[in-house]
Design an enzyme around this catalytic site. Structure first.
Site, PDB file in Angstrom:
ATOM      1  N   GLU A   1     -29.264   0.636 -20.593  1.00  0.00           N
ATOM      2  CA  GLU A   1     -28.886  -0.769 -20.676  1.00  0.00           C
ATOM      3  C   GLU A   1     -28.450  -1.168 -19.268  1.00  0.00           C
ATOM      4  O   GLU A   1     -27.367  -0.797 -18.813  1.00  0.00           O
ATOM      5  CB  GLU A   1     -27.741  -0.983 -21.666  1.00  0.00           C
TER       6      GLU A   1
ATOM      7  N   ASP B   1     -26.606   6.565 -28.657  1.00  0.00           N
ATOM      8  CA  ASP B   1     -25.960   5.720 -27.660  1.00  0.00           C
ATOM      9  C   ASP B   1     -24.859   6.524 -26.988  1.00  0.00           C
ATOM     10  O   ASP B   1     -24.079   7.195 -27.661  1.00  0.00           O
ATOM     11  CB  ASP B   1     -25.318   4.537 -28.416  1.00  0.00           C
TER      12      ASP B   1
ATOM     13  N   HIS C   1     -27.532  -5.876 -31.445  1.00  0.00           N
ATOM     14  CA  HIS C   1     -26.177  -6.097 -31.973  1.00  0.00           C
ATOM     15  C   HIS C   1     -25.323  -6.910 -31.008  1.00  0.00           C
ATOM     16  O   HIS C   1     -24.177  -7.200 -31.303  1.00  0.00           O
ATOM     17  CB  HIS C   1     -25.518  -4.746 -32.255  1.00  0.00           C
ATOM     18  N   ASP C   2     -25.870  -7.234 -29.838  1.00  0.00           N
ATOM     19  CA  ASP C   2     -25.105  -7.989 -28.841  1.00  0.00           C
ATOM     20  C   ASP C   2     -25.552  -9.430 -28.722  1.00  0.00           C
ATOM     21  O   ASP C   2     -25.001 -10.185 -27.928  1.00  0.00           O
ATOM     22  CB  ASP C   2     -25.265  -7.345 -27.447  1.00  0.00           C
TER      23      ASP C   2
HETATM   24  C1  NOJ Z   1     -23.008  -2.864 -24.330  1.00  0.00           C
HETATM   25  C2  NOJ Z   1     -22.921  -2.672 -25.808  1.00  0.00           C
HETATM   26  O1  NOJ Z   1     -24.186  -2.884 -26.371  1.00  0.00           O
HETATM   27  C3  NOJ Z   1     -21.872  -3.653 -26.276  1.00  0.00           C
HETATM   28  O2  NOJ Z   1     -21.863  -3.761 -27.678  1.00  0.00           O
HETATM   29  C4  NOJ Z   1     -20.545  -3.231 -25.716  1.00  0.00           C
HETATM   30  O3  NOJ Z   1     -19.567  -4.188 -26.054  1.00  0.00           O
HETATM   31  C5  NOJ Z   1     -20.594  -3.123 -24.181  1.00  0.00           C
HETATM   32  N1  NOJ Z   1     -21.783  -2.451 -23.734  1.00  0.00           N
HETATM   33  C6  NOJ Z   1     -19.409  -2.359 -23.656  1.00  0.00           C
HETATM   34  O4  NOJ Z   1     -19.498  -1.008 -23.982  1.00  0.00           O
END
Ligand code: NOJ
Length: 531
Positions: free
Chosen positions: A249, A97, A310-311
């Site tokens: 993303e 990442d 994880h989000d």
């Molecule tokens: C996406 C990430 O997956 C998330 O966990 C993060 O809080 C935000 N981007 C900001 O970097």
């Protein structure tokens, strides 16, 4: 041979919560390395690691303070190199990442930038005398006042995650050096965090407001002009190294926006939130998202398939907690067209965790929501709002066994281990042929044995009364998939002779034709008269 990532199934490892080997309650590289045989046996081909760089961890590593090192909580550079080499020995690729959009406020670059208005790095970040109305994606204004120099800086997320100014070529160059550093270390590619946020509208004009939804429309702070050329430059840097993979993303559910970002010379793929973040279970809606993606990508681009991360809430919990449905979703992810990304723990049916007190909530997004809500609500109400926003729900430790702390660590982990861990864990499932884990293994094995399930085209993609069905074909085989999300038996109109490849409901077919699908059955069939 198609590019390796086109026939790979990925697995997301959330660094702090996969496996702790050094007994400090936080996951680490030695822990992941010790579980590589488990991952090989599961059958995944690639791993995505969430950030592991030095970080104050306001947002669990998405606030990087040094792009060239390993956070000591996760181990050393030696541990990292050893992990990469052990993964590669098992033919497992590793993508890492990378957060290019913002740095930690503790990063040296920002420290220099804020030291004076005249510092050469002042323009590496976005400074203004007056804030506009842009809101942070976490909470409140996206601008923070800096007393010392009397200006505001921009942060799309927490105030400790400061947005870089991608209009400055020096920033681009600095990040291209970072990418080369990790590529030289042997990583197989990157997952690029919030990559459509890199550019903001240079006029910094106010965002409009949606009065019906009572929220700001993020019109000028993402998907701006120049973003594609920045991405093309990134892709060019990365593809100087052979065989590297880029997944972005792109924070959008709009397929027209998503599709702009991937393709030759751009990202290889981007995360299809249009499919993955469906909030409530609805087979027809899911089907229409698959169709919309297929139509937009026109067999030229490859979608991604994921339903948890994880989000977000884990799909099993989001879709009602039902194991059979979770198996159907797994079957869809691993047989429909797209590059699948399994989130750690989904393969054993781990469930969401809900905090019973704000003191145990770890996620910055949840805590900020609590601070805001408590101004007008009771403690219970504010906690409910915070739990809704908090991403802790899916970040609890991987449940390895019924031992203390789920076998994740010898000591109390950084985040609560949910009560259900003594039931739902790898140890309990590995020898049970009907378990979720065994089902994932069978699916991943099936994908390997049947290339049509990796890169085949859809001969058809249909929906009827709660059942999604499709046929994937290539030059040599035709594979049927029928996913019966309903509670009823449904007929399948098949004229050719078929044999059973996989079902979560039976061991054999009653007949070679005149097939029915059982309630909640994931059925994969092979047409016997090969093309
Ligand atoms: C996406 C990430 O997956 C998330 O966990 C993060 O809080 C935000 N981007 C900001 O970097």
């Amino acid at each position: 041979m198609a590019k390796w990532w086109k026939h790979s199934a990925f697995y997301e490892i959330y660094m702090p919560s996969f496996k702790d080997a050094n007994g400090d309650g936080v996951g680490d590289f030695a822990g992941i390395t010790s579980k590589l045989d488990y991952l090989k046996d599961l059958g995944v081909d690639g791993l995505w690691l969430t950030p592991f760089y030095p970080s104050p961890k306001v947002d669990n590593g998405y606030d990087i303070s040094d792009y060239y090192a390993i956070d000591p909580t996760y181990g050393t550079m030696e541990d990292f190199k050893n992990f990469i080499s052990e993964a590669h020995q098992r033919n497992i690729r590793v993508i890492i990442d990378l957060v290019l959009n913002h740095t930690s406020s503790e990063h040296q670059w920002f420290q220099e930038s804020k030291s004076s208005r005249n510092h050469p790095k002042r323009d590496w970040y976005i400074w203004r005398d007056e804030p506009n109305n842009w809101e942070s994606f976490f909470s409140g204004s996206a601008w923070e006042y800096d007393e010392a120099t009397g200006q505001y800086y921009y942060h799309a997320f927490a105030k400790e995650q400061v947005d870089l100014n991608w209009a400055n070529p020096e920033v681009q160059k600095a990040m291209s050096d970072v990418m080369k550093f990790w590529l030289e270390k042997g990583v197989d590619g990157f997952r690029l965090d919030v990559i459509n946020f890199l550019k903001v509208k240079d006029t910094l004009q106010d965002n409009p407001y949606d009065h019906e939804k009572n929220e700001q429309i993020h019109l000028f702070d993402k998907d701006q002009e120049g973003i594609l050329s920045a991405i093309k430059d990134i892709a060019e840097t990365v593809h100087q190294y052979p065989d590297k993979f880029l997944v972005g993303e792109v924070g959008s559910e709009d397929i027209e926006i998503l599709k702009r970002y991937s393709g030759t010379g751009k990202l290889d793929v981007s995360f299809n939130f249009n499919i993955g973040s469906i909030s409530e279970f609805d087979a027809e809606k899911l089907f229409s998202r698959l169709v919309e993606t297929e139509e937009a990508y026109e067999s030229v681009q490859m979608p991604t398939l994921f339903f948890s991360s994880h989000d977000m809430s884990r799909h099993i919990s989001r879709f009602g907690g039902d194991e059979e449905r979770a198996k159907l979703i797994a079957a869809l992810m691993l047989t429909a067209k797209g590059v699948p990304f399994i989130y750690q723990g989904d393969e054993i049916g781990m469930q969401d965790w809900i905090a019973d007190d704000i003191s145990v909530m770890m996620d910055v997004q949840g805590r900020l929501a609590f601070e805001e809500a408590i101004k007008a609500k009771t403690k219970e109400e504010a906690l409910a709002v915070a739990n809704e926003r908090s991403r802790d729900k899916s970040r609890t430790p991987m449940q390895w066994s019924s031992d203390a702390y789920a076998g994740f660590s010898e000591v109390r982990p950084w985040i609560t281990v949910p009560d259900g861990s003594s039931e739902i864990n790898v140890q309990n499932q590995q020898d049970n042929p009907d378990s979720m884990l065994s089902f994932y293994k069978r699916l991943l094995q099936l994908r390997k044995e049947h290339p049509s399930l990796q890169t085949g085209e859809y001969e058809f993609l249909r929906y009827k009364d709660g059942m999604i069905s499709f046929m994937r074909t290539n030059e040599v085989e035709r594979t049927w998939v029928a996913l019966n999300f309903s509670e009823e038996v449904k007929p399948l109109k098949i004229e050719e002779k078929v044999s059973l490849l996989l079902s979560n409901k039976r061991m054999a077919l009653e007949s070679e034709t005149a097939i029915v699908t059982l309630p909640n059955e994931a059925l994969v069939l092979k047409e016997d008269s090969e093309k």
